[in-house]
Design a protein around this motif. Structure first.
Motif, PDB file in Angstrom:
ATOM      1  N   SER A 206      15.564   0.406   2.656  1.00  0.00           N
ATOM      2  CA  SER A 206      14.416   1.255   2.915  1.00  0.00           C
ATOM      3  C   SER A 206      13.295   0.476   3.594  1.00  0.00           C
ATOM      4  CB  SER A 206      13.893   1.853   1.614  1.00  0.00           C
ATOM      5  OG  SER A 206      13.161   0.861   0.931  1.00  0.00           O
ATOM      6  N   LEU A 207      13.435  -0.848   3.615  1.00  0.00           N
ATOM      7  CA  LEU A 207      12.450  -1.628   4.347  1.00  0.00           C
ATOM      8  C   LEU A 207      12.545  -1.281   5.827  1.00  0.00           C
ATOM      9  CD1 LEU A 207      12.852  -5.035   2.564  1.00  0.00           C
ATOM     10  CD2 LEU A 207      10.770  -3.661   2.670  1.00  0.00           C
ATOM     11  N   PRO A 208      11.587  -1.447   6.620  1.00  0.00           N
ATOM     12  CA  PRO A 208      10.274  -1.979   6.301  1.00  0.00           C
ATOM     13  C   PRO A 208       9.375  -0.971   5.583  1.00  0.00           C
ATOM     14  CG  PRO A 208      10.395  -1.406   8.601  1.00  0.00           C
ATOM     15  CD  PRO A 208      11.745  -1.169   8.035  1.00  0.00           C
ATOM     16  N   ALA A 209       8.740  -1.480   4.553  1.00  0.00           N
ATOM     17  CA  ALA A 209       7.769  -0.670   3.831  1.00  0.00           C
ATOM     18  C   ALA A 209       6.386  -1.269   4.050  1.00  0.00           C
ATOM     19  CB  ALA A 209       8.118  -0.688   2.352  1.00  0.00           C
ATOM     20  N   ASP A 210       5.409  -0.603   3.468  1.00  0.00           N
ATOM     21  CA  ASP A 210       4.058  -1.170   3.527  1.00  0.00           C
ATOM     22  C   ASP A 210       4.070  -2.518   2.827  1.00  0.00           C
ATOM     23  OD1 ASP A 210       3.000   0.827   4.892  1.00  0.00           O
ATOM     24  OD2 ASP A 210       1.599   1.509   3.342  1.00  0.00           O
ATOM     25  N   ILE A 211       3.404  -3.445   3.417  1.00  0.00           N
ATOM     26  CA  ILE A 211       3.377  -4.771   2.797  1.00  0.00           C
ATOM     27  C   ILE A 211       2.203  -4.833   1.833  1.00  0.00           C
ATOM     28  CG2 ILE A 211       3.040  -7.207   3.274  1.00  0.00           C
ATOM     29  CD1 ILE A 211       4.186  -6.415   6.126  1.00  0.00           C
ATOM     30  N   ASP A 212       2.475  -5.371   0.658  1.00  0.00           N
ATOM     31  CA  ASP A 212       1.387  -5.569  -0.293  1.00  0.00           C
ATOM     32  C   ASP A 212       0.587  -6.791   0.153  1.00  0.00           C
ATOM     33  OD1 ASP A 212      -0.304  -5.901  -2.331  1.00  0.00           O
ATOM     34  OD2 ASP A 212       1.206  -5.822  -3.921  1.00  0.00           O
ATOM     35  N   LEU A 213      -0.601  -6.512   0.661  1.00  0.00           N
ATOM     36  CA  LEU A 213      -1.375  -7.602   1.262  1.00  0.00           C
ATOM     37  C   LEU A 213      -1.765  -8.662   0.239  1.00  0.00           C
ATOM     38  CD1 LEU A 213      -3.645  -5.606   3.716  1.00  0.00           C
ATOM     39  CD2 LEU A 213      -1.496  -6.758   4.159  1.00  0.00           C
ATOM     40  N   SER A 214      -1.787  -8.268  -1.040  1.00  0.00           N
ATOM     41  CA  SER A 214      -2.208  -9.256  -2.036  1.00  0.00           C
ATOM     42  C   SER A 214      -1.103 -10.260  -2.325  1.00  0.00           C
ATOM     43  CB  SER A 214      -2.625  -8.557  -3.329  1.00  0.00           C
ATOM     44  OG  SER A 214      -1.520  -7.879  -3.859  1.00  0.00           O
ATOM     45  N   THR A 215       0.147  -9.943  -1.912  1.00  0.00           N
ATOM     46  CA  THR A 215       1.217 -10.900  -2.178  1.00  0.00           C
ATOM     47  C   THR A 215       1.424 -11.854  -1.010  1.00  0.00           C
ATOM     48  OG1 THR A 215       2.881  -9.451  -1.257  1.00  0.00           O
ATOM     49  CG2 THR A 215       2.435  -9.210  -3.600  1.00  0.00           C
ATOM     50  N   LEU A 216       0.611 -11.712   0.019  1.00  0.00           N
ATOM     51  CA  LEU A 216       0.812 -12.559   1.199  1.00  0.00           C
ATOM     52  C   LEU A 216       0.270 -13.958   0.951  1.00  0.00           C
ATOM     53  CD1 LEU A 216      -0.157 -10.138   4.077  1.00  0.00           C
ATOM     54  CD2 LEU A 216       2.114 -10.917   3.440  1.00  0.00           C
ATOM     55  N   ASP A 217       0.806 -14.884   1.719  1.00  0.00           N
ATOM     56  CA  ASP A 217       0.367 -16.260   1.644  1.00  0.00           C
ATOM     57  C   ASP A 217      -0.727 -16.460   2.698  1.00  0.00           C
ATOM     58  OD1 ASP A 217       0.250 -18.821   0.958  1.00  0.00           O
ATOM     59  OD2 ASP A 217       2.294 -19.369   1.546  1.00  0.00           O
TER      60      ASP A 217
END
Lengths: 528, 139
Positions: A94-105
């Protein structure tokens, strides 16, 4: 993000790497899993994809629900959740999904003012309340949802929030934030969330969604063979389905076609490659260790580098250097010293802790000894208080001098508590000997008095005995006198009878003339 | 890490995201707390920071439980900030520590709360489930 690991407790932030999300809101997770299993049934059935119009194709709405913010946490958590195989496939495809910006490096440091006070990550879809406080949209919703007493207040300043509703469509409490802030947030440089899979991309945060959705070679997509149901990274998508087993041409091991390249690159035990630096033919498995340490062309530093030698050269040239470098010669010794120092430090720490504990115990004993201020003249310890009356009684008896009792009460502030204890011990010992003496004296005295008393009693008893004897003699004499008199009165009639008449007549002759009676008795005796 | 913490607050242990240990010290010369360090235990639930962490004082050999009319001798703290109602997700470990620091600093009574003994003996609830009645607005 001035300090990525500052203890301001960014629990979310500590988690801000693609990986298992430990803190999904329970309610969201629940619904997400429910929808996931519901749709998984339709997705995992390959027949539905064969022909153009399957009976129950996933509607665009359902697809959107899958990529909704509330679902994306569950999506990210998928690898750790104990879901069925079909589920995990569905999630990955099902990806690409919205990316959780808080999990980004995040690579650039983020200004403290751009960090959401709730999740402690750079703001994600920021919204502003009437009181001018800014939060991530989702953080604010979760915070307001959790407030139970009907009234909704700003998490920062507790100002009443008007117009909040659980239905996101009806919310009127928030306004958008100035565009400049959004731009600042979008310009933060982040790493691609597929970094673990191998993507080296890093760029502005505003573009990460676009990158993952369209360009990232490592984004997992559904296999082009629709029957397959597996996922492939985008870079292999152009090829046909790679999900079949094949044999590695070198080691004859059966591997998945998809993984063949990776196998040949680094795992295959038979395959060898020329080292890019020295040209030697090295098995691929050992290539990494070869490059890092063994390859003669690899630049390595002198063994004395931790101790100050800055020499660096290819592996092959290092030997001549180490022969001459004094630091390298010293290195084994230095490292041994270092190890010893470390162990000693550890031991010292242990000892320090022991000393601390002992000191604590000692000070508690001390405080027990000096409960009250040293200046007061009252007995300082229960022991002394107990010994005091004894001291006094000792001096009263006069058995010992009061010289030693004086210091016990008059100079309590001793230099050290041990001295004090020793002194206490001494004085107690003196006390005991004094009491012993007093006891002996008392003993002697009581024996004497006892003896005296009994002597006197004995004497008195002898006196009384003598008196009694005298009385008896007298009585005897009186009796015989009376008998004599009676005999004389009744002489011719009764003869020697001494019956009741004698007793009756005794009263009559109660005041006799002693002399004549006695004489008569003597006479009667003579007669007899 | 320690450089970012305000004075008197030290991080002791933060090995995982469940339990953290912090040490706090009262900075001014309050005779009740002079020369003493207190250890705080933070237990985070899965929904932190939406839900308040469980914050209690822990007693160790070198860390006593501070005397305060709102701190029970088993370490449970009666502070509205740590209660469901008073908590706000914008608080963090640092701000909680600072609040407790100031709560101790401002205290002048060297006493335990009313009914301390019976509470300590009978309480089996977790601190967050104890319903405190907040009546004292002076702290």
């Amino acid at each position: 993000m001035s300090a990525p690991n500052s203890p301001t407790l960014g629990l979310f932030r500590s988690d801000a790497r693609p990986g298992p999300l430990t803190i999904p809101p329970p309610n969201l997770e629940g619904t997400a899993t429910a929808t996931a299993t519901a749709t998984a049934a339709t997705w995992s059935d390959p027949r539905q994809f064969v022909v153009g119009a399957p009976p129950n194709p996933p509607s665009p709405l359902a697809l959107r629900a899958l990529t909704s913010p509330s679902n994306r946490r569950a999506t990210l958590a998928a690898p750790t959740l104990p879901l069925g195989h079909a589920d995990s496939i569905r999630k990955r495809s099902s990806l690409p999904a919205d990316i959780d910006l808080s999990t980004l490096d995040y690579i650039t440091a983020c200004d403290e003012n751009l960090i959401c006070p709730i999740c402690r990550c750079p703001l994600d879809k920021p919204v502003r309340l009437a009181c001018d406080h800014i939060f991530c949209d989702e953080c604010l919703n979760r915070a307001l949802e959790a407030q139970r007493n009907g009234e909704r207040n700003c998490p920062s300043c507790r100002t009443r929030v008007h117009g909040w509703s659980e239905d996101a469509g009806k919310q009127k409490h928030k306004t958008s934030i100035p565009r400049i802030l959004t731009q600042m947030l979008d310009e933060l440089v982040v790493r691609c969330p597929n970094g673990k899979a191998g993507c080296k991309w890093q760029d502005k945060r505003g573009e990460v969604q676009d990158h993952v959705d369209r360009y990232c070679d490592y984004t997992l997509l559904a296999c082009p063979e629709s029957e397959c149901g597996e996922v492939v990274p985008r870079k292999h998508r152009g090829k046909s389905c790679l999900h079949f087993h094949t044999k590695c041409e070198d080691c004859e091991q059966s591997v998945l076609r998809l993984d063949l390249e990776a196998h040949q690159e680094s795992e295959c035990p038979k395959r060898a490659k020329d080292c890019s630096k020295c040209g030697a033919n090295i098995p691929v498995r050992e290539l990494i260790s070869h490059l890092s340490s063994k390859c003669p062309e690899t630049i390595v530093s002198c063994p004395g580098s931790p101790y100050g030698c800055s020499f660096q050269s290819p592996h092959a040239d290092l030997k001549p250097h180490t022969k001459t470098c004094p630091i390298a010669a010293m290195a084994p010794f230095l490292s041994a010293q270092q190890a010893r120092q470390d162990t000693q430090e550890a031991q010292q720490k242990l000892l320090q802790r022991k000393v601390d504990v002992l000191e604590g115990g000692f000070s508690s004993i001390q405080s027990l000894l000096y409960t009250s201020d040293a200046g007061t003249r009252t007995p300082t310890t229960p022991l002394e208080a107990m010994s005091d009356p004894m001291l006094r009684s000792g001096s009263n008896n006069g058995a010992a001098s009061a010289s030693s009792t004086a210091p016990a009460t008059e100079n309590p502030p001793f230099d050290s508590s041990t001295e004090h204890l020793l002194f206490l011990h001494d004085s107690l010992r003196n006390e005991i000997s004094r009491v012993e003496n007093a006891l002996a004296v008392l003993d002697a005295r009581t024996t004497m008095t006892l003896l005296n008393e009994s002597l006197r009693a004995k004497e008195e008893m002898a006196h009384t005995n003598a008196a009694i004897n005298g009385m008896r003699m007298q009585l005897h004499w009186l009796m015989s006198a009376r008998l004599q008199a009676q005999r004389e009165q009744s002489g011719p009639r009764a003869g020697p009878s001494v019956g009741g008449g004698g007793a009756g007549g005794a009263a009559g002759a109660s005041a006799p003339m002693l002399r004549p009676v006695r004489r008569s008795s003597e006479e009667s005796r003579q007669k007899l | 890490m320690h450089a970012h913490l305000p004075p008197g607050i030290t991080l002791v242990q933060a090995d995982n995201l469940d339990t953290w240990l912090m040490d706090i010290r009262v900075l001014d010369d309050n005779p009740i707390y002079r020369n003493q360090t207190y250890r705080l235990k933070f237990v985070f639930s899965g929904s932190y920071p939406i839900e308040a962490p469980e914050v209690t004082f822990v007693k160790t050999e070198s860390h006593p439980i501070p005397m305060h009319p709102h701190i029970y001798s088993n370490g449970i703290i009666c502070l509205d900030l740590l209660d469901r109602q008073g908590w706000s997700p914008v608080h963090n470990v640092e701000s909680v520590c600072m609040s407790l620091q100031s709560m101790l600093t401002g205290n002048t009574k060297n006493e335990r709360p009313e009914g301390d003994e019976s509470f300590v003996r009978n309480n089996r609830l977790r601190p967050r489930d104890v319903s405190f009645y907040f009546h004292d607005n002076t702290v």
